[in-house]
Design a protein around this motif. Sequence first.
Motif, PDB file in Angstrom:
ATOM      1  N   MET A 179      -5.400  -8.179   9.037  1.00  0.00           N
ATOM      2  CA  MET A 179      -5.130  -6.769   8.750  1.00  0.00           C
ATOM      3  C   MET A 179      -4.786  -6.058  10.054  1.00  0.00           C
ATOM      4  SD  MET A 179      -7.554  -4.041   6.749  1.00  0.00           S
ATOM      5  CE  MET A 179      -8.989  -4.428   7.738  1.00  0.00           C
ATOM      6  N   GLY A 180      -3.684  -5.324  10.075  1.00  0.00           N
ATOM      7  CA  GLY A 180      -3.257  -4.632  11.270  1.00  0.00           C
ATOM      8  C   GLY A 180      -4.030  -3.350  11.486  1.00  0.00           C
ATOM      9  N   SER A 181      -3.729  -2.691  12.602  1.00  0.00           N
ATOM     10  CA  SER A 181      -4.419  -1.450  12.929  1.00  0.00           C
ATOM     11  C   SER A 181      -3.506  -0.244  12.801  1.00  0.00           C
ATOM     12  CB  SER A 181      -4.955  -1.522  14.367  1.00  0.00           C
ATOM     13  OG  SER A 181      -3.882  -1.754  15.271  1.00  0.00           O
ATOM     14  N   SER A 182      -2.344  -0.431  12.219  1.00  0.00           N
ATOM     15  CA  SER A 182      -1.420   0.693  12.085  1.00  0.00           C
ATOM     16  C   SER A 182      -1.813   1.588  10.922  1.00  0.00           C
ATOM     17  CB  SER A 182       0.012   0.176  11.884  1.00  0.00           C
ATOM     18  OG  SER A 182       0.165  -0.359  10.590  1.00  0.00           O
ATOM     19  N   THR A 183      -1.162   2.728  10.867  1.00  0.00           N
ATOM     20  CA  THR A 183      -1.275   3.633   9.719  1.00  0.00           C
ATOM     21  C   THR A 183      -0.023   3.470   8.884  1.00  0.00           C
ATOM     22  OG1 THR A 183      -2.575   5.238  10.973  1.00  0.00           O
ATOM     23  CG2 THR A 183      -1.442   6.035   8.994  1.00  0.00           C
ATOM     24  N   SER A 184      -0.191   3.296   7.583  1.00  0.00           N
ATOM     25  CA  SER A 184       0.967   3.162   6.702  1.00  0.00           C
ATOM     26  C   SER A 184       1.278   4.489   6.042  1.00  0.00           C
ATOM     27  CB  SER A 184       0.711   2.103   5.630  1.00  0.00           C
ATOM     28  OG  SER A 184       0.723   0.805   6.205  1.00  0.00           O
ATOM     29  N   ILE A 185       2.553   4.837   6.024  1.00  0.00           N
ATOM     30  CA  ILE A 185       3.007   6.059   5.363  1.00  0.00           C
ATOM     31  C   ILE A 185       3.847   5.649   4.168  1.00  0.00           C
ATOM     32  CG2 ILE A 185       4.343   8.186   5.595  1.00  0.00           C
ATOM     33  CD1 ILE A 185       3.295   6.549   8.762  1.00  0.00           C
ATOM     34  N   LEU A 186       3.420   6.074   2.993  1.00  0.00           N
ATOM     35  CA  LEU A 186       4.160   5.796   1.763  1.00  0.00           C
ATOM     36  C   LEU A 186       4.941   7.040   1.380  1.00  0.00           C
ATOM     37  CD1 LEU A 186       1.400   3.992  -0.368  1.00  0.00           C
ATOM     38  CD2 LEU A 186       2.972   3.009   1.317  1.00  0.00           C
ATOM     39  N   GLY A 187       6.244   6.959   1.462  1.00  0.00           N
ATOM     40  CA  GLY A 187       7.087   8.099   1.127  1.00  0.00           C
ATOM     41  C   GLY A 187       7.692   8.711   2.368  1.00  0.00           C
ATOM     42  N   LEU A 188       9.016   8.742   2.424  1.00  0.00           N
ATOM     43  CA  LEU A 188       9.712   9.216   3.618  1.00  0.00           C
ATOM     44  C   LEU A 188      10.700  10.333   3.284  1.00  0.00           C
ATOM     45  CD1 LEU A 188      10.286   5.782   5.353  1.00  0.00           C
ATOM     46  CD2 LEU A 188       8.655   7.566   6.045  1.00  0.00           C
ATOM     47  N   ALA A 197       8.625  -3.862   3.016  1.00  0.00           N
ATOM     48  CA  ALA A 197       9.552  -3.995   1.892  1.00  0.00           C
ATOM     49  C   ALA A 197       8.919  -3.545   0.584  1.00  0.00           C
ATOM     50  CB  ALA A 197      10.027  -5.437   1.776  1.00  0.00           C
ATOM     51  N   THR A 198       7.579  -3.587   0.502  1.00  0.00           N
ATOM     52  CA  THR A 198       6.870  -3.232  -0.728  1.00  0.00           C
ATOM     53  C   THR A 198       5.650  -2.385  -0.391  1.00  0.00           C
ATOM     54  OG1 THR A 198       5.448  -5.183  -0.655  1.00  0.00           O
ATOM     55  CG2 THR A 198       7.576  -5.410  -1.817  1.00  0.00           C
ATOM     56  N   VAL A 199       5.122  -1.709  -1.408  1.00  0.00           N
ATOM     57  CA  VAL A 199       3.875  -0.963  -1.238  1.00  0.00           C
ATOM     58  C   VAL A 199       2.759  -1.926  -0.873  1.00  0.00           C
ATOM     59  CG1 VAL A 199       2.135   0.451  -2.405  1.00  0.00           C
ATOM     60  CG2 VAL A 199       4.569   0.892  -2.793  1.00  0.00           C
ATOM     61  N   ALA A 200       2.729  -3.090  -1.500  1.00  0.00           N
ATOM     62  CA  ALA A 200       1.691  -4.077  -1.208  1.00  0.00           C
ATOM     63  C   ALA A 200       1.712  -4.478   0.263  1.00  0.00           C
ATOM     64  CB  ALA A 200       1.885  -5.309  -2.096  1.00  0.00           C
ATOM     65  N   GLU A 201       2.898  -4.670   0.803  1.00  0.00           N
ATOM     66  CA  GLU A 201       3.022  -5.035   2.211  1.00  0.00           C
ATOM     67  C   GLU A 201       2.547  -3.895   3.113  1.00  0.00           C
ATOM     68  OE1 GLU A 201       6.600  -6.077   5.379  1.00  0.00           O
ATOM     69  OE2 GLU A 201       6.914  -6.491   3.234  1.00  0.00           O
ATOM     70  N   ALA A 202       2.894  -2.663   2.758  1.00  0.00           N
ATOM     71  CA  ALA A 202       2.464  -1.511   3.549  1.00  0.00           C
ATOM     72  C   ALA A 202       0.954  -1.341   3.486  1.00  0.00           C
ATOM     73  CB  ALA A 202       3.158  -0.248   3.044  1.00  0.00           C
ATOM     74  N   ALA A 203       0.370  -1.539   2.308  1.00  0.00           N
ATOM     75  CA  ALA A 203      -1.068  -1.398   2.148  1.00  0.00           C
ATOM     76  C   ALA A 203      -1.817  -2.477   2.920  1.00  0.00           C
ATOM     77  CB  ALA A 203      -1.426  -1.458   0.665  1.00  0.00           C
ATOM     78  N   ALA A 204      -1.271  -3.683   2.908  1.00  0.00           N
ATOM     79  CA  ALA A 204      -1.932  -4.788   3.605  1.00  0.00           C
ATOM     80  C   ALA A 204      -1.853  -4.635   5.117  1.00  0.00           C
ATOM     81  CB  ALA A 204      -1.293  -6.112   3.183  1.00  0.00           C
ATOM     82  N   ALA A 205      -0.895  -3.878   5.598  1.00  0.00           N
ATOM     83  CA  ALA A 205      -0.650  -3.794   7.037  1.00  0.00           C
ATOM     84  C   ALA A 205      -1.618  -2.865   7.763  1.00  0.00           C
ATOM     85  CB  ALA A 205       0.779  -3.311   7.281  1.00  0.00           C
ATOM     86  N   SER A 206      -2.303  -1.979   7.038  1.00  0.00           N
ATOM     87  CA  SER A 206      -3.021  -0.903   7.716  1.00  0.00           C
ATOM     88  C   SER A 206      -4.410  -0.653   7.143  1.00  0.00           C
ATOM     89  CB  SER A 206      -2.211   0.393   7.625  1.00  0.00           C
ATOM     90  OG  SER A 206      -0.920   0.228   8.155  1.00  0.00           O
ATOM     91  N   ASP A 207      -5.241  -0.012   7.974  1.00  0.00           N
ATOM     92  CA  ASP A 207      -6.573   0.415   7.539  1.00  0.00           C
ATOM     93  C   ASP A 207      -6.525   1.782   6.879  1.00  0.00           C
ATOM     94  OD1 ASP A 207      -8.034  -1.825   8.731  1.00  0.00           O
ATOM     95  OD2 ASP A 207      -7.412  -0.940  10.646  1.00  0.00           O
ATOM     96  N   VAL A 208      -5.496   2.556   7.230  1.00  0.00           N
ATOM     97  CA  VAL A 208      -5.351   3.915   6.702  1.00  0.00           C
ATOM     98  C   VAL A 208      -3.985   4.032   6.043  1.00  0.00           C
ATOM     99  CG1 VAL A 208      -5.343   6.378   7.249  1.00  0.00           C
ATOM    100  CG2 VAL A 208      -6.775   4.801   8.590  1.00  0.00           C
ATOM    101  N   ILE A 209      -3.990   4.565   4.816  1.00  0.00           N
ATOM    102  CA  ILE A 209      -2.756   4.735   4.058  1.00  0.00           C
ATOM    103  C   ILE A 209      -2.565   6.224   3.803  1.00  0.00           C
ATOM    104  CG2 ILE A 209      -1.426   3.962   2.062  1.00  0.00           C
ATOM    105  CD1 ILE A 209      -2.679   1.647   3.713  1.00  0.00           C
ATOM    106  N   LEU A 210      -1.477   6.773   4.298  1.00  0.00           N
ATOM    107  CA  LEU A 210      -1.136   8.164   4.030  1.00  0.00           C
ATOM    108  C   LEU A 210      -0.086   8.190   2.919  1.00  0.00           C
ATOM    109  CD1 LEU A 210      -0.816   9.692   7.628  1.00  0.00           C
ATOM    110  CD2 LEU A 210      -2.849   9.504   6.176  1.00  0.00           C
ATOM    111  N   VAL A 211      -0.402   8.885   1.845  1.00  0.00           N
ATOM    112  CA  VAL A 211       0.489   8.919   0.682  1.00  0.00           C
ATOM    113  C   VAL A 211       1.228  10.261   0.679  1.00  0.00           C
ATOM    114  CG1 VAL A 211       0.652   8.697  -1.815  1.00  0.00           C
ATOM    115  CG2 VAL A 211      -1.152   7.481  -0.559  1.00  0.00           C
ATOM    116  N   VAL A 212       2.549  10.189   0.785  1.00  0.00           N
ATOM    117  CA  VAL A 212       3.365  11.409   0.830  1.00  0.00           C
ATOM    118  C   VAL A 212       4.513  11.245  -0.174  1.00  0.00           C
ATOM    119  CG1 VAL A 212       4.230  13.160   2.425  1.00  0.00           C
ATOM    120  CG2 VAL A 212       2.894  11.265   3.330  1.00  0.00           C
ATOM    121  N   LEU A 213       4.161  10.938  -1.403  1.00  0.00           N
ATOM    122  CA  LEU A 213       5.149  10.697  -2.454  1.00  0.00           C
ATOM    123  C   LEU A 213       5.501  12.007  -3.162  1.00  0.00           C
ATOM    124  CD1 LEU A 213       3.589   7.368  -3.752  1.00  0.00           C
ATOM    125  CD2 LEU A 213       5.676   7.618  -2.383  1.00  0.00           C
TER     126      LEU A 213
END
Length: 287
Positions: A1-10, A50-66
């Motif tokens: 698991m990475g330490s980045s923050t994932s942002i869903l929605g751009l 490429a997917t939400v699953a990949e973004a979720a797996a990459a980070s400890d914190v998920i910011l949802v901006v959909l």
Amino acid sequence: MGSSTSILGLGAMGSAIAARLRETGHATTVWNRTAAKAAPHVAAGSKGAATVAEAAAASDVILVVLLDHASVREHLDPHIAELKGKVVVNLVTTTPDQARETAAWAADHGIRYVDGAIMAVPSMIGEPHARLLYSGDEHAYNTVLPLLETLGTAEYTGKDPGLASLKDMALLAAMDLMFLGYVQAIAMMRTTGTPAVQTAGEVEAWLAAMLPHGRELAAIVDQGTYDTGGQSVDFDRFGIQSLITASREQGISAQFLEPHQKLLEELAATGHGDSDWIRIIERLTIH
């Protein structure tokens, strides 16, 4: 698991948040339904998912901006496994009950959930006057607070997940009704050829002088007796009727004012004509 923050929605807001996090040295992973929107962020240093699953797996914190509540659940529900144990901060505009619904769903699946409301436009992100409200899991909030503070002034409103949304909606309601007042005044004065900008300036000065009296009205509400001897329901209802009549005389609709008059008339009809007019707040409760 990475330490980045994932942002869903751009969209505009998600892009502003991703850019701000990069500026402040945070590793970011980005995902967007339309992949082309992620390309500039990847070029600027974010990792693309490429997917939400990949973004979720990459980070400890998920910011949802959909876009909305439905899109939040559409994209999060299938990825419980990747989200479990992580902090999800939902920054999508939702109603209080929608926030509570998502929080309950998250709790059922071991997801640490914070609901957020952004009281700012994208260009304000990162500035102190960008105000962001949060509610829900207090421990999760404190865990990610240093991250959230890079986006603007963070304010924790309470453990009830719906509180941030409720305060956001309440303040937006006040803003909306205030600007309807601007529109009414501009419409009335425009009938005499007065430029809208001139009227807006006069309204701004007038409201600036009047706004401090709002706290006096609030104190009457908290007191709850509505008998201070201030401006009464009867006085106010005749005053509002004059505003309605003046609008109509100029050929301007009074649709913004008529609901106010209706509530005052209801109070007078139930024997409260001598009460402080702010007693009108009691008529807002839906029975």
